[in-house]
Design a protein around this motif. Structure first.
Motif, PDB file in Angstrom:
ATOM      1  N   SER A 298       0.830  -1.208   0.000  1.00 33.13           N
ATOM      2  CA  SER A 298       0.000   0.000   0.000  1.00 33.13           C
ATOM      3  C   SER A 298       0.857   1.248   0.000  1.00 33.13           C
ATOM      4  O   SER A 298       0.526   2.247  -0.661  1.00 33.13           O
ATOM      5  CB  SER A 298      -0.923  -0.004   1.225  1.00 33.13           C
ATOM      6  OG  SER A 298      -1.953  -0.957   1.074  1.00 33.13           O
TER       7      SER A 298
ATOM      8  N   ALA B  54       2.092   1.567  -3.439  1.00 31.65           N
ATOM      9  CA  ALA B  54       0.995   1.999  -4.305  1.00 31.65           C
ATOM     10  C   ALA B  54       0.765   3.504  -4.203  1.00 31.65           C
ATOM     11  O   ALA B  54       0.508   4.179  -5.211  1.00 31.65           O
ATOM     12  CB  ALA B  54      -0.282   1.248  -3.927  1.00 31.65           C
ATOM     13  N   ALA B  55       0.853   4.045  -2.988  1.00 34.83           N
ATOM     14  CA  ALA B  55       0.683   5.486  -2.815  1.00 34.83           C
ATOM     15  C   ALA B  55       1.791   6.249  -3.529  1.00 34.83           C
ATOM     16  O   ALA B  55       1.533   7.270  -4.194  1.00 34.83           O
ATOM     17  CB  ALA B  55       0.669   5.828  -1.325  1.00 34.83           C
TER      18      ALA B  55
ATOM     19  N   GLU C 201       1.071   6.075  -7.223  1.00 32.84           N
ATOM     20  CA  GLU C 201      -0.080   6.921  -7.557  1.00 32.84           C
ATOM     21  C   GLU C 201       0.330   8.384  -7.667  1.00 32.84           C
ATOM     22  O   GLU C 201      -0.074   9.102  -8.584  1.00 32.84           O
ATOM     23  CB  GLU C 201      -1.153   6.754  -6.487  1.00 32.84           C
ATOM     24  CG  GLU C 201      -2.401   7.578  -6.712  1.00 32.84           C
ATOM     25  CD  GLU C 201      -3.461   6.832  -7.508  1.00 32.84           C
ATOM     26  OE1 GLU C 201      -4.471   7.464  -7.828  1.00 32.84           O
ATOM     27  OE2 GLU C 201      -3.258   5.633  -7.807  1.00 32.84           O
TER      28      GLU C 201
ATOM     29  N   ALA D  36       0.764   1.170  -9.508  1.00 30.37           N
ATOM     30  CA  ALA D  36      -0.188   1.479  -8.434  1.00 30.37           C
ATOM     31  C   ALA D  36      -1.295   0.429  -8.370  1.00 30.37           C
ATOM     32  O   ALA D  36      -1.636  -0.057  -7.283  1.00 30.37           O
ATOM     33  CB  ALA D  36      -0.780   2.876  -8.649  1.00 30.37           C
ATOM     34  N   ARG D  37      -1.839   0.063  -9.527  1.00 33.12           N
ATOM     35  CA  ARG D  37      -2.918  -0.927  -9.532  1.00 33.12           C
ATOM     36  C   ARG D  37      -2.433  -2.293  -9.039  1.00 33.12           C
ATOM     37  O   ARG D  37      -3.102  -2.948  -8.232  1.00 33.12           O
ATOM     38  CB  ARG D  37      -3.511  -1.060 -10.922  1.00 33.12           C
ATOM     39  CG  ARG D  37      -4.541  -2.174 -11.042  1.00 33.12           C
ATOM     40  CD  ARG D  37      -5.239  -2.152 -12.382  1.00 33.12           C
ATOM     41  NE  ARG D  37      -6.085  -0.960 -12.518  1.00 33.12           N
ATOM     42  CZ  ARG D  37      -6.874  -0.728 -13.562  1.00 33.12           C
ATOM     43  NH1 ARG D  37      -6.938  -1.605 -14.563  1.00 33.12           N
ATOM     44  NH2 ARG D  37      -7.606   0.359 -13.624  1.00 33.12           N
TER      45      ARG D  37
ATOM     46  N   LYS E 132      -2.004  -2.110  -5.283  1.00 32.30           N
ATOM     47  CA  LYS E 132      -3.275  -2.025  -4.550  1.00 32.30           C
ATOM     48  C   LYS E 132      -3.978  -3.377  -4.496  1.00 32.30           C
ATOM     49  O   LYS E 132      -4.440  -3.813  -3.442  1.00 32.30           O
ATOM     50  CB  LYS E 132      -4.197  -1.008  -5.228  1.00 32.30           C
ATOM     51  CG  LYS E 132      -3.754   0.437  -5.120  1.00 32.30           C
ATOM     52  CD  LYS E 132      -4.686   1.331  -5.939  1.00 32.30           C
ATOM     53  CE  LYS E 132      -4.171   2.747  -6.042  1.00 32.30           C
ATOM     54  NZ  LYS E 132      -5.054   3.603  -6.879  1.00 32.30           N
TER      55      LYS E 132
ATOM     56  N   ALA F 176      -9.267   1.647  -2.011  1.00 28.91           N
ATOM     57  CA  ALA F 176      -8.253   2.003  -3.009  1.00 28.91           C
ATOM     58  C   ALA F 176      -8.256   1.009  -4.170  1.00 28.91           C
ATOM     59  O   ALA F 176      -8.221   1.409  -5.351  1.00 28.91           O
ATOM     60  CB  ALA F 176      -6.876   2.044  -2.346  1.00 28.91           C
TER      61      ALA F 176
ATOM     62  N   ASP G 257      -9.910   1.770  -8.076  1.00 25.92           N
ATOM     63  CA  ASP G 257      -8.963   1.665  -9.193  1.00 25.92           C
ATOM     64  C   ASP G 257      -9.459   0.666 -10.233  1.00 25.92           C
ATOM     65  O   ASP G 257      -9.360   0.908 -11.446  1.00 25.92           O
ATOM     66  CB  ASP G 257      -7.593   1.242  -8.672  1.00 25.92           C
ATOM     67  CG  ASP G 257      -6.503   1.419  -9.705  1.00 25.92           C
ATOM     68  OD1 ASP G 257      -6.511   0.699 -10.715  1.00 25.92           O
ATOM     69  OD2 ASP G 257      -5.624   2.285  -9.499  1.00 25.92           O
TER      70      ASP G 257
ATOM     71  N   ARG H   5      -8.146   8.068  -4.593  1.00 29.81           N
ATOM     72  CA  ARG H   5      -6.823   8.667  -4.366  1.00 29.81           C
ATOM     73  C   ARG H   5      -6.597   8.917  -2.874  1.00 29.81           C
ATOM     74  O   ARG H   5      -5.514   8.649  -2.344  1.00 29.81           O
ATOM     75  CB  ARG H   5      -6.711   9.960  -5.159  1.00 29.81           C
ATOM     76  CG  ARG H   5      -5.290  10.533  -5.227  1.00 29.81           C
ATOM     77  CD  ARG H   5      -5.280  11.793  -6.091  1.00 29.81           C
ATOM     78  NE  ARG H   5      -3.939  12.313  -6.266  1.00 29.81           N
ATOM     79  CZ  ARG H   5      -3.095  11.944  -7.204  1.00 29.81           C
ATOM     80  NH1 ARG H   5      -3.456  10.998  -8.068  1.00 29.81           N
ATOM     81  NH2 ARG H   5      -1.892  12.484  -7.288  1.00 29.81           N
TER      82      ARG H   5
ATOM     83  N   THR I 232      -5.999   5.660  -1.182  1.00 26.91           N
ATOM     84  CA  THR I 232      -4.668   5.146  -1.497  1.00 26.91           C
ATOM     85  C   THR I 232      -3.612   5.780  -0.601  1.00 26.91           C
ATOM     86  O   THR I 232      -2.735   5.086  -0.052  1.00 26.91           O
ATOM     87  CB  THR I 232      -4.328   5.408  -2.971  1.00 26.91           C
ATOM     88  OG1 THR I 232      -5.272   4.728  -3.803  1.00 26.91           O
ATOM     89  CG2 THR I 232      -2.923   4.925  -3.304  1.00 26.91           C
TER      90      THR I 232
END
Length: 333
Positions: A72, A75-76, A79, A87-88, A91, A145, A149, A159, A162
């Motif tokens: 995570s 992912a942030a 993003e 990011a996907r 997540k 999140a 997505d 967002r 995330t």
């Protein structure tokens, strides 16, 4: 009778006890059991009750929780830097790891309502209580999140979720180190200084491995850097921990799982910053090695702790050293 006999010269002598064992002519034979053999505990019995935790529940929970939290956070970062593929992947991977970790935790607890019962209070001095609230705050954000997505709905909410999951993920990736260090298990308890760094590094390496495994090559640079940094932190923390613990660290030094985990993590991290930059197959292989290395590290830590709990010398000897140190300090004062 007393354990001490008085000799004719007036000095005291520790008497050797006799322990009967089967196999002699009369069905029993005796052997001498000296005081030295009982020095660590009563007839060599464990001082601690072995924790009831099972590796397929708790060791897996340690690995999956770290993977979820660090993914995570990755992912942030992806993003905010415009890497939607990474990011996907992070997540979705975080949500899957979270589901697996919750299953392991609830399976160990026995009944789901026991997890809910822990939410009745918040005790800052209890890692279990704090961890329960971290999971409760992290889970919905990680789910939102991933869901936003995948569906493309409510991008603003996605967002925010995330970023929130990324912040909470740092705590999720490391709180389990405090959880096991707060026990009486000798290896875990004595390693309280290095354990958070080791868990943070291992979690970052696994998240980087997942990113390299699932994200496009063009977007995987943050995952490769996370894997390299995480592996470096993990190896340094593990080396320092084994040296500082001295005799208590023997189960760690004997652990084949820990050695295998270090080898896989180092191989995956080095491949990530070399051949995995240009080859999709190499990137997937490096990512898989990093994930396997992190899992081996968590399982190795778990089994080393269980071994130290079963051997009384790892409990008694550190206590004696601390008492001797206190006596020496009082004499010097």
């Amino acid at each position: 009778m007393s354990q001490t006999d008085v000799r004719m010269d007036g000095s005291a002598e520790t008497r050797a006890d006799r322990e009967a064992t089967p196999g002699s002519a009369g069905g029993r034979r005796e052997r001498l059991v000296t005081h030295r053999e009982r020095a660590d505990s009563y007839y060599g019995r464990p001082v601690l009750n072995e924790p009831t935790w099972k590796d397929h529940d708790i060791a897996a929970y340690l690995f999956l929780g770290g993977l979820a939290g660090a993914s995570s956070t990755l992912a942030a970062a992806a993003e905010l830097t415009g890497r939607p593929g990474l990011a996907r992947a992070s997540k979705v991977g975080a949500l899957g790891a979270l589901g697996g970790s919750l299953y392991c935790l609830i399976h160990d607890l026995g009944r789901p309502e026991r997890f809910l019962n822990m939410l009745r209070v918040f005790k800052v001095t209890s890692p279990m209580s704090v961890g329960t609230w971290i999971l409760t705050g992290y889970g919905p954000q990680a789910g939102a999140a991933a869901a936003t997505d995948m569906t493309g709905l409510f991008p603003g909410l996605g967002r925010a979720a995330t970023v929130g999951a990324g912040l909470a993920g740092t705590a999720l990736a490391t709180y389990t180190a405090a959880l096991i260090s707060d026990t009486a298990v000798p290896v875990w308890h004595e390693a309280y200084r290095e354990m958070p760094f080791l868990f943070a590094g291992s979690a970052a390496a696994s998240a980087g491995g997942l990113g390299m495994l699932a994200a496009p090559l063009a977007e995987a640079a943050p995952a490769r850097r996370a894997a390299l940094l995480g592996t470096a932190v993990e190896c340094v923390a593990a080396s320092r921990m084994e040296r500082r613990l001295g005799p208590v660290g023997e189960p760690l030094r004997r652990s084949r799982l820990l050695r295998l985990g270090e080898a896989l993590s180092l191989a995956g991290a080095l491949a990530g910053v070399t051949v995995a930059r240009r080859s999709r197959v190499a990137a997937m292989a490096a990512g898989a090695a990093l994930l396997a290395g992190s899992a081996c590290t968590r399982f190795g830590i778990f089994h080393a702790g269980m071994e130290s709990a079963n051997d009384p010398k790892y409990t008694v000897q550190p206590q004696r050293r601390r008492l001797a140190k206190k006596r020496a300090e009082r004499e010097l004062a």
